[in-house]
Design a protein around this motif. Structure first.
Motif: not given
Lengths: 291, 415
Positions: B148-150, B341-346, B354-357
């Motif tokens: 989860i991320g707010l 997020t989509l531009a940086t996620t592995a 989660h890690n990207a967010v």
């Protein structure tokens, strides 16, 4: 605080008498449960909003227009739906399903047409600031709503007990079959009662923005629960018993808000359960109604 | 023979490495799942989020899709959305459907804490990262749940800090001593009430003389106001949803009661909606949060508030039944977080999401202000300033009055 809550509950309860009155009239005459009652109330609120926005009409003028238009609207709805419903073996149960569907349709169409957000009318239309009555302060809009409710109750009383149509209506309420056998045009009498029932809901809707803060297309379901509590307490099928039910509901709600505010929303259900367990015929009922 | 085979193998080796490093085959579309409430008590905070999210999706699809790093290309977005009609029971079923039947790539919660509350355990159970738009309930964010991320609002446990700070500071200096708290009993406003109560008690400068919860369905506050007035408070905090605030402010005006400090959440957060239903006279002088929709933050990614407002007005002109407000900003801002997020996620694995967010935390500034998450995923980047609704000429304006670093005017507490 106690006296204030009791007094406010009395006046608030008069408004809820108006909310339940039409539902009880329809049930009393036709023995059908109009689950779209709350949605007709909502439409009354939207009608008042529309009439004010478009023509600057005040709520009292809108109430008169709603009375006429909704009564006329009720006639075709009655002839389209109710006679076939009454011909069915279990018309009460079928009416719940049918009017539930109608309720969903009205809500959906209103949402599509006007959006889901709150609509209201300026508070100044029924006066700004409180009115002092018997040493208690009340919003002036509550006083207007209570007076209109009282007028509606008197109107229904005069209709039922002082007009020929009312006498015929009471005959249908006692026994639909016997009324039919004596030559009464049962469908005509019922259609008019259905129209009046819807019109009463509509008039209650005109004052809903002042009593409930605002109206949205979704308020119908909550209104139905409160209206059922009012008419079950007052006696199902006895329109004038609604007055007692409304006042008990209003006073109980205000006492709950004062002393057990977090639990106030369970009040309609508590009242319904208590009356059905202890006195299922309602407080003014003479015997258990046989469905 | 052996040497030729060895040379051939050596020649293939770089190719083999190349194959291993190539992007996996990209899907034809990226499925984003969400719910909205077209009816019911949460429609007015849900629909602006949903409508704004659609603006972002339409913008990206007009550009050929959103860039997804694991596939190294732009992929068109397919929005899969269902109407929960403000029902938590319906929402629970539909969140499950989005995850198990529709198999969405990314999951966005409906607006507000009530409709998010059912999504939190479902997302956790399915190990699906939940983009929580504005569900600020403090209980959602725990150490054992990384899913989860707010996004938009500060978590409710810190959100009301400036209300308490203002009352303890400016309020006390101006003679405010007694406070009444009236709140709707749900995850959102219940947590806000607990937080503000805690801040006030910790400072110990003010006396809480009335502290009551009411059902979220409450639509009449006349007797409650009578009861509050009987305790003679200087400040009244009413913490409810839009419908509650409308009824409260209307009843307050009708009652004739005057309090030196009156706070509502949506007086500022959904100012246009409140103004339409309550009127300027009833709102004038009351306090509220100053949301991003009324405060010009300097973004380092995405449009400015002015640019987004222009896009909003074009998509939903006046009279379309869609109201501008803070929730519109929240919906679009969620789209911007998804984009980064989509531009940086592995990868598209949910823990990688989660890690990207969390990687954006402290680095991203949008039209909604700074984006920062704590270890549990609660938004702590920006605590909304406190504002007062003041007449400026013929118009009612929400003026930021606290804290001093955000203040654009001075609070008027009356006498």
């Amino acid at each position: 605080m106690l006296v204030g809550a009791l007094f406010a509950g009395l006046v608030f309860g008069l408004y809820f008498t108006l909310v339940g009155l039409g539902l009880n009239l329809v049930f009393g005459v036709m023995r059908i449960v109009n689950l779209a009652h709350g949605d007709f109330l909502m439409l009354g609120g939207f009608a008042a909003y529309g009439l004010f926005s478009a023509f600057g009409l005040p709520p009292l003028a809108s109430a008169l227009i709603v009375l006429v238009v909704f009564t006329l609207l009720g006639l075709p709805i009655y002839y389209l739906v109710v006679p076939r419903l009454l011909a069915a073996r279990d018309s009460e149960m079928l009416s719940i399903i049918l009017f539930f569907g109608m309720s969903q349709m009205i809500e959906a169409i209103t949402t599509i047409a006007f959006g889901a957000t709150e609509r209201s009318l300026p508070g100044r239309l029924l006066g700004v600031g409180p009115v002092i009555l018997l040493g208690q302060r009340l919003p002036s809009s509550w006083v207007y709503s209570a007076v209109v409710s009282a007028v509606a109750v008197v109107g229904v009383y005069l209709y039922l007990y002082r007009t020929r149509l009312g006498t015929l209506t009471r005959a249908v309420m006692v026994s639909r079959d016997e009324a039919l056998a004596t030559g009464i045009d049962v469908h005509r009498v019922s259609a008019i009662a259905f129209g009046i029932g819807i019109a009463l809901a509509g008039i209650a809707g005109v004052f809903a923005p002042f009593m409930l803060g605002s109206v949205t297309p979704a308020i119908g379901a909550g209104i139905n629960i409160a209206a059922f509590a009012v008419i079950v307490v007052g006696t199902l099928g006895n329109p004038l018993g609604t007055v007692l039910g409304g006042i008990i509901y209003g006073v109980s709600l205000m006492l709950m808000q004062t002393y057990l505010s977090s639990w106030a929303n369970i009040l309609p259900n508590l009242l319904l359960i208590a009356v059905l367990l202890i006195r299922p015929e309602g407080l003014l009922g003479r015997q258990v109604r046989r469905a | 023979m052996f040497r030729r085979a060895l040379l051939g193998l050596a020649a293939l080796l770089p190719l083999g490495i190349g194959v291993a490093r190539a992007a996996p085959p990209a899907p034809a579309e990226l499925k984003i799942g969400t719910l909205y409430a077209s009816s019911g008590p949460f429609a007015s905070i849900s629909m602006p989020v949903y409508d704004a999210l659609k603006i972002w999706i339409n913008e990206k699809n007009a550009e050929g899709g959103v860039f997804v790093k694991p596939y190294n290309k732009k992929i068109p977005i397919k929005l899969i959305s269902y109407d929960d009609q403000s029902s938590t029971a319906t929402a629970a079923t539909l969140y499950n459907q989005l995850i198990t039947q529709d198999k969405v790539d990314l999951l966005i919660a409906d607006s507000g804490s009530v409709l998010t509350s059912v999504a939190v355990p479902i997302a956790k159970e399915h190990k699906m990262f939940l983009f929580d738009v504005s569900g600020t309930g403090g209980t959602f964010f725990t150490k054992d749940n990384p899913y989860i991320g707010l996004m938009a609002d500060p978590v409710s446990t810190i959100w009301p800090k400036y209300i308490a700070d203002f009352l303890d500071d400016i309020g006390v200096k101006n003679g405010i001593k007694k406070v009444a708290i009236l709140y709707s009993t749900n995850d959102f406003t219940g947590t806000q009430a607990a937080a503000v109560r805690g801040f006030i008690k910790k400072a110990g400068k003010l006396d809480i003389v009335y502290d009551q919860g009411v059902p979220t369905s409450t639509s009449n506050y006349t007797v409650l106001l009578n009861n509050i007035a009987a305790h003679n408070p200087d400040a009244v905090l009413e913490l409810g949803y839009v419908g509650n605030d409308i009824a409260f402010l209307r009843n307050l005006q009708d009652s004739g009661d005057k309090f030196r400090f009156v706070f509502t959440i949506y007086g500022g957060t959904e100012m246009d909606e409140l103004l339409k239903n309550v009127g300027a006279a009833a709102m004038q002088g009351t306090f509220s949060y100053v949301p991003a929709a009324l405060y010009d933050y300097k973004p380092n990614f995405g449009p400015t508030l002015e640019q987004f407002r222009a896009a909003w007005d074009k998509a939903y002109p006046k009279g379309s039944g869609v109201e501008w407000g803070a929730n519109a900003v929240y919906g679009y801002m969620t789209g911007l977080v998804l984009e980064r997020t989509l531009a940086t996620t592995a990868s598209m694995d949910q823990m990688a999401i989660h890690n990207a967010v969390f990687g954006l935390s402290g680095k991203l500034n949008t039209l909604d202000g700074p984006f920062a998450l704590n270890a549990e995923g609660a938004q702590v980047g920006e605590i909304t300033p406190l504002g007062q609704l003041q007449m400026q000429g013929k118009d009612l304006k929400l003026v930021a009055v606290y804290p001093p670093k955000f203040a654009k005017g001075k609070a008027d507490l009356g006498k």
